[in-house]
Enzyme design. Sequence first.
Site, PDB file in Angstrom:
ATOM      1  N   ARG A 160       0.843  -1.207   0.000  1.00  0.00           N
ATOM      2  CA  ARG A 160       0.000   0.000   0.000  1.00  0.00           C
ATOM      3  C   ARG A 160       0.872   1.248   0.000  1.00  0.00           C
ATOM      4  O   ARG A 160       0.582   2.227  -0.643  1.00  0.00           O
ATOM      5  CB  ARG A 160      -0.937  -0.016   1.209  1.00  0.00           C
ATOM      6  CG  ARG A 160      -2.249  -0.741   0.986  1.00  0.00           C
ATOM      7  CD  ARG A 160      -2.055  -2.177   0.480  1.00  0.00           C
ATOM      8  NE  ARG A 160      -3.288  -2.927   0.362  1.00  0.00           N
ATOM      9  CZ  ARG A 160      -3.753  -3.775   1.284  1.00  0.00           C
ATOM     10  NH1 ARG A 160      -3.047  -4.014   2.398  1.00  0.00           N
ATOM     11  NH2 ARG A 160      -4.887  -4.409   1.090  1.00  0.00           N
ATOM     12  N   ASP A 189       0.581  -7.130  -3.004  1.00  0.00           N
ATOM     13  CA  ASP A 189      -0.852  -6.884  -2.779  1.00  0.00           C
ATOM     14  C   ASP A 189      -1.316  -6.031  -3.943  1.00  0.00           C
ATOM     15  O   ASP A 189      -0.496  -5.566  -4.749  1.00  0.00           O
ATOM     16  CB  ASP A 189      -1.083  -6.159  -1.441  1.00  0.00           C
ATOM     17  CG  ASP A 189      -2.443  -6.514  -0.833  1.00  0.00           C
ATOM     18  OD1 ASP A 189      -3.468  -6.313  -1.508  1.00  0.00           O
ATOM     19  OD2 ASP A 189      -2.471  -7.009   0.313  1.00  0.00           O
ATOM     20  N   HIS A 266      -6.232 -10.585  -3.448  1.00  0.00           N
ATOM     21  CA  HIS A 266      -5.340  -9.427  -3.267  1.00  0.00           C
ATOM     22  C   HIS A 266      -4.237  -9.419  -4.331  1.00  0.00           C
ATOM     23  O   HIS A 266      -3.087  -9.117  -4.026  1.00  0.00           O
ATOM     24  CB  HIS A 266      -4.708  -9.449  -1.866  1.00  0.00           C
ATOM     25  CG  HIS A 266      -5.633  -8.966  -0.788  1.00  0.00           C
ATOM     26  ND1 HIS A 266      -5.910  -7.636  -0.603  1.00  0.00           N
ATOM     27  CD2 HIS A 266      -6.369  -9.626   0.144  1.00  0.00           C
ATOM     28  CE1 HIS A 266      -6.761  -7.495   0.412  1.00  0.00           C
ATOM     29  NE2 HIS A 266      -7.066  -8.702   0.884  1.00  0.00           N
ATOM     30  N   GLU A 322      -9.212 -13.029   2.355  1.00  0.00           N
ATOM     31  CA  GLU A 322     -10.198 -12.172   1.691  1.00  0.00           C
ATOM     32  C   GLU A 322     -10.316 -12.394   0.178  1.00  0.00           C
ATOM     33  O   GLU A 322     -10.485 -11.439  -0.570  1.00  0.00           O
ATOM     34  CB  GLU A 322      -9.874 -10.694   1.963  1.00  0.00           C
ATOM     35  CG  GLU A 322      -9.922 -10.352   3.442  1.00  0.00           C
ATOM     36  CD  GLU A 322      -9.617  -8.888   3.739  1.00  0.00           C
ATOM     37  OE1 GLU A 322     -10.377  -8.284   4.496  1.00  0.00           O
ATOM     38  OE2 GLU A 322      -8.618  -8.348   3.205  1.00  0.00           O
ATOM     39  N   TRP A 388      -6.352 -13.878  12.340  1.00  0.00           N
ATOM     40  CA  TRP A 388      -6.515 -12.414  12.327  1.00  0.00           C
ATOM     41  C   TRP A 388      -7.957 -11.982  12.518  1.00  0.00           C
ATOM     42  O   TRP A 388      -8.223 -10.936  13.071  1.00  0.00           O
ATOM     43  CB  TRP A 388      -5.938 -11.812  11.039  1.00  0.00           C
ATOM     44  CG  TRP A 388      -6.738 -12.055   9.785  1.00  0.00           C
ATOM     45  CD1 TRP A 388      -6.756 -13.176   9.022  1.00  0.00           C
ATOM     46  CD2 TRP A 388      -7.638 -11.134   9.153  1.00  0.00           C
ATOM     47  NE1 TRP A 388      -7.591 -13.022   7.945  1.00  0.00           N
ATOM     48  CE2 TRP A 388      -8.150 -11.779   7.997  1.00  0.00           C
ATOM     49  CE3 TRP A 388      -8.052  -9.826   9.439  1.00  0.00           C
ATOM     50  CZ2 TRP A 388      -9.059 -11.162   7.136  1.00  0.00           C
ATOM     51  CZ3 TRP A 388      -8.958  -9.215   8.576  1.00  0.00           C
ATOM     52  CH2 TRP A 388      -9.450  -9.881   7.445  1.00  0.00           C
ATOM     53  N   ASP A 415      -2.964  -0.584  12.707  1.00  0.00           N
ATOM     54  CA  ASP A 415      -3.492   0.439  11.782  1.00  0.00           C
ATOM     55  C   ASP A 415      -4.716   1.141  12.362  1.00  0.00           C
ATOM     56  O   ASP A 415      -5.301   1.988  11.700  1.00  0.00           O
ATOM     57  CB  ASP A 415      -3.829  -0.182  10.414  1.00  0.00           C
ATOM     58  CG  ASP A 415      -4.755  -1.385  10.504  1.00  0.00           C
ATOM     59  OD1 ASP A 415      -5.075  -1.837  11.623  1.00  0.00           O
ATOM     60  OD2 ASP A 415      -5.177  -1.876   9.441  1.00  0.00           O
ATOM     61  N   TRP A 463      -0.731  -2.692   8.536  1.00  0.00           N
ATOM     62  CA  TRP A 463      -1.326  -2.487   7.214  1.00  0.00           C
ATOM     63  C   TRP A 463      -1.264  -0.997   6.940  1.00  0.00           C
ATOM     64  O   TRP A 463      -1.706  -0.196   7.759  1.00  0.00           O
ATOM     65  CB  TRP A 463      -2.778  -2.985   7.198  1.00  0.00           C
ATOM     66  CG  TRP A 463      -2.876  -4.459   7.437  1.00  0.00           C
ATOM     67  CD1 TRP A 463      -3.252  -5.071   8.590  1.00  0.00           C
ATOM     68  CD2 TRP A 463      -2.578  -5.506   6.504  1.00  0.00           C
ATOM     69  NE1 TRP A 463      -3.206  -6.437   8.435  1.00  0.00           N
ATOM     70  CE2 TRP A 463      -2.803  -6.729   7.172  1.00  0.00           C
ATOM     71  CE3 TRP A 463      -2.142  -5.526   5.180  1.00  0.00           C
ATOM     72  CZ2 TRP A 463      -2.608  -7.964   6.556  1.00  0.00           C
ATOM     73  CZ3 TRP A 463      -1.949  -6.761   4.566  1.00  0.00           C
ATOM     74  CH2 TRP A 463      -2.183  -7.959   5.248  1.00  0.00           C
ATOM     75  N   THR A 464      -0.737  -0.619   5.777  1.00  0.00           N
ATOM     76  CA  THR A 464      -0.332   0.776   5.624  1.00  0.00           C
ATOM     77  C   THR A 464      -1.227   1.606   4.704  1.00  0.00           C
ATOM     78  O   THR A 464      -0.790   2.650   4.218  1.00  0.00           O
ATOM     79  CB  THR A 464       1.132   0.830   5.122  1.00  0.00           C
ATOM     80  OG1 THR A 464       1.197   0.137   3.864  1.00  0.00           O
ATOM     81  CG2 THR A 464       2.087   0.203   6.099  1.00  0.00           C
ATOM     82  N   GLU A 465      -2.465   1.168   4.474  1.00  0.00           N
ATOM     83  CA  GLU A 465      -3.345   1.950   3.595  1.00  0.00           C
ATOM     84  C   GLU A 465      -3.316   3.446   3.949  1.00  0.00           C
ATOM     85  O   GLU A 465      -3.254   4.308   3.076  1.00  0.00           O
ATOM     86  CB  GLU A 465      -4.799   1.464   3.706  1.00  0.00           C
ATOM     87  CG  GLU A 465      -5.088   0.172   2.978  1.00  0.00           C
ATOM     88  CD  GLU A 465      -4.954  -1.037   3.885  1.00  0.00           C
ATOM     89  OE1 GLU A 465      -4.213  -0.967   4.891  1.00  0.00           O
ATOM     90  OE2 GLU A 465      -5.596  -2.067   3.580  1.00  0.00           O
TER      91      GLU A 465
HETATM   92  C1  ACM Z   1      -5.877  -9.232   6.778  1.00  0.00           C
HETATM   93  O1  ACM Z   1      -5.900  -8.333   7.614  1.00  0.00           O
HETATM   94  N1  ACM Z   1      -6.578  -9.106   5.650  1.00  0.00           N
HETATM   95  C2  ACM Z   1      -5.125 -10.446   6.975  1.00  0.00           C
END
Ligand code: ACM
Length: 746
Positions: A160, A189, A266, A322, A388, A415, A463-465
């Site tokens: 990201r 990703d 992803h 996902e 997770w 995050d 997670w760096t969105e």
């Molecule tokens: C995740 O947070 N989608 C593993």
Amino acid sequence: MRTVLNLLLIIGSLSFCSLTTAQSLSKLLPYPQSVTEHKGIFTVKKNTKFFTNASDTDQRIYAEQLSLFGAPVQFTAKIGKAQIQLLIDPSIGDKYDAYELNVTTKTIIIKSATPSGLFYGLQTLRQLAYQEGSEWLIPSVEIKDHARFGYRGLHLDVSRHFYPVDFIKKHLDALSYYKFNRFHWHLTDGAGWRLQIKKYPELTQKGAWRKSPDWKTWWVGDRKYAVEGEPDAFGGYYTQEDVKDILDYAAKRYITVIPEIEMPGHSEEVLAVYPELSCTGEPFKHGEFCAGNDSVFLFLQDVLDEVIALFPSEYIHIGGDEAAKGAWKVCPKCQKRMKDNNLADVEELQSYFVQRIEKYINSKGRKMIGWDEILEGGLSKTATVMSWRGEEGGIKAAKAGNKVVMTPGEYCYLDQYQENPMIEPEAIGGYMPLKKVYSYDPLNIDLTDEEKKLIWGIQGNVWTEYMSTIPHTESMIYPRLLALSEVAWTNPEMKDWKSFKSRVSNNYAYLKSIGISPKPISTIITQERKVDLENKIIWVSLLADMDSAEIRYTLDGSVPTMNSLLYEEPIKFTATSDLKAQLFKHGEIASDIQEFRIDVHKGLGKPIEVSRFLDGYKAGGKTALVDGLVGTYSYKDQLWQGYVKGIECVVDLGEVQPIHEIRAQFMQLVGPWIWLPKEVEYSVSDDNVNFTPVATLTHDIPLDTDTMLFKDFTFDGKTEGRYVKMKVKAIDKVGAVMFVDELIIN
Ligand code: ACM
């Protein structure tokens, strides 16, 4: 006289000694399992000699770590001459990374059965050491220590947003200092492929660049990619040489780097470059590889070949999270695969995909790890699961005999907001303050002791969105990583929030010294309540992350000062009151004034009838609207009540009563689809049949406000009644949720 003087000198030196020892111990993080303080201090001199019986490679690593005492430290060939000894000693035992550290005035001896154990003993030594003038001093102390968990990890999403090699190295330094031993590198990703693959150079030529540097602009925009070298192409990737450099750096810190190559979902960036690997063959349409196409497996095997050649890690992470399987349901190739292999549904097709890849990884002598979706449709015994989506996946996996790394969103997702979502830079949502992370106990789950042995450890995920700059990223990781460090290393009986808070602030100097910008210690005061509904008493505890700060408060509306009441224990409220609180440190104001309304209201604990709950957000049940506990910054805190479409509820006060205020607080947080209501109507009744409206309330807050906000809908006036009704209309948006807490009747 002389004896008195001697005595004074002794007392003087004793107190000096214990003061410095206390200061040294107050930097230890994670806290060791056992610490015994002794008198005296070891001084590192210019001619202090070092000895180790570990390998030459390990010796070089230890020398580098010891260079803080002045480079280069001198290792001797013979143990006899050395004051500082690092000894491989099998008798120390095989608990995870166990070591013993013994500091006297004359020697420092660290023993461990393993080189990594010695390394962690050295980290403890570094944390204990303090400088006076040009000398390094270490207080006499005996430490027996080991890790609670074997796997202590941090994950970083470099897709990201891309982070340079130096950034990664700096964090490997911090990770090893806090005794982490895994770096999970989320290399691929949809937002960018970040690893050079020599067989497929287009992956990084075309899949590692975007026209917008920040993820959100790209995500709400066209979600397309740029070509390497274009003037306005942002992004980047790691060459295989970069990777080797990082792997070498990590190995010198006993950190295993686990590469993650995402599949089957992803993977938009791959399918933009190689659309033929998707179900329809079109780019920018799917995020999933086609599970019916053998070319997909050949491609992934080629990629994994290079990954395996590069990374020595026993475990290879294949993502697995996902995956939207909609395209598989209508894809002829996927359907044929299902038919040929007797697969009942797309979950089993995903399981086929994962197990086929696992077999390939196993054939290369490696093991597979993946997010908990890899359990869907069945999983082989040899795979390891990263739990997770809460702890359920981990529990299920352990019961099935699979190894587990716990990384539940509630405690491990760095995050999320951490202080006050209304003023913090935008984050993905959620609310995970430092104390919440610290409170995590991965073994507080319903498993047998035997099954619990399969809980290998924990991991924090970055997670760096929404982390488009390095300072913001660092402020999201630190100080919360320090809480995870103690969750991963220290047994629960040795954990202590108050001591931890002070050790956190004593570690800021170290973090800053290696160029990391932790989030400044929060100046927020939060409340926790206990309610005695029968006797209508609300007990309020006030909490703060700030170490050695006093909380002073008033109940008469006045501004708190140094002379106001000192908060020491939960405050008892038997009537509605306004509480103003402020932090003071060393006699100085250390925070803004924070105001809390404590409503010991007429509706407290009264019968309530509610219609139209949203499944999943019933929280404490319908009575939570009148339980005296108010919702926090997290809509998942079990205090907020979630509703779709509308709400109608009636509180029975038991008898007709005068009423001067009806008030309910709502939340808006657009990310998870939470909006303020369109309209709130309050009405009263004596018989629960005929209701008289007393207020119909709307608002003018825009629906597209980005930040979290709260709004009270208040009737302020004079009325009376036994029954109080709140009727709420939702905005016109399908699926919009309203969150409310609490309904207050004064
Ligand atoms: C995740 O947070 N989608 C593993």
